[in-house]
Scaffold this active site. Structure first.
Site: not given
Length: 250
Positions: A82, A145, A216
């Site tokens: 990310e 998250c 992720h």
């Protein structure tokens, strides 16, 4: 030889599932370690209220140089490092405490977004080159998250500012007598910690430079995911990510 400390976090199961591969990978890595670092692991609750607090406590306890957080994205078909955490809590489903915020800021006075300093393109390329699908993701979403990534990047910024301030006080950036001569004298030498300040060793020991990021992972076959994404393969991908981060110039 000093080995850097790497903290890997994952999450507990949520939304009625029996397992969460992110937590399982973190546990595995904590048990098996990594040859190029001192690796420690924590499994966080899927809770907007508790996960950021427990993450901050883990950072204080382990004092890592690198933080790599893992989470589950069931609908994705690759490992996805990310780039950005948003100052937004907008939950499609309740967390494990039953909390389901909508269009809420994580920090009312925080910046709209924070960016990781992990080499996300290099991480994705290295994992993909090893035969495990990987691609960069723009944001970590708006669930728990994202909340822990936003929190971690805020802590990393604070630690960077603290180190810079400490260095400037010691004159490492050209600030010498002017700052020192105008600074008020503390007559309680040896008790600076009681006033929120720290000595050079204390400040740097408690707040090392922190590099933080998030990946992720897709669903494993146990959760109905692609048969390629076994727990072993996902663990291998995360190990490649850790090696890539460690090899990146500081």
């Amino acid at each position: 030889m000093h080995l850097p400390t790497v903290l890997v976090t994952g999450f507990e199961p949520f939304d009625g599932a029996d397992v969460n591969p992110s937590g399982e990978i973190a546990r595995r890595l904590g048990e098996l370690g990594h040859p190029d670092c001192h690796l420690v692991a924590e499994v966080l609750p899927v809770s907007f209220a508790r996960a950021p607090q427990l993450l901050a406590a883990a950072l204080d306890a382990h004092r890592p140089d690198i933080l790599l957080m893992l989470g589950l994205a069931e609908n994705r078909h690759a490992l996805t490092p990310e780039r950005v955490a948003l100052n937004l809590a907008d939950a499609a489903i309740p967390d494990n405490d039953g909390d389901q915020p909508t269009d809420a800021p994580l920090e009312p006075h925080g910046p709209p977004a924070r960016f990781t300093d992990h080499p996300v393109k290099h991480i994705a390329a290295a994992i993909d080159a090893a035969g495990i699908p990987a691609q960069v993701s723009l944001t970590a979403g708006s669930y728990v998250c994202n909340a822990v990534l936003y929190t971690a990047l805020g802590i990393a910024e604070q630690r960077g500012d603290a180190r810079k301030h400490s260095a400037e006080q010691r004159g490492e950036h050209g600030k010498h007598s002017a700052d020192a001569s105008t600074a008020p004298t503390d007559t309680t030498a040896g008790t600076t910690a009681e006033h929120g300040e720290h000595s050079e060793h204390g400040e740097h020991a408690r707040h090392p430079r922190l590099s933080a990021g998030f990946i992720h992972v897709p669903a494993t076959p146990q959760l109905g995911g692609d048969p390629r994404f076994t727990l072993d393969e996902l663990e291998r991908g995360i190990r490649i990510a850790i090696t890539t981060i460690l090899d990146e110039p500081a």
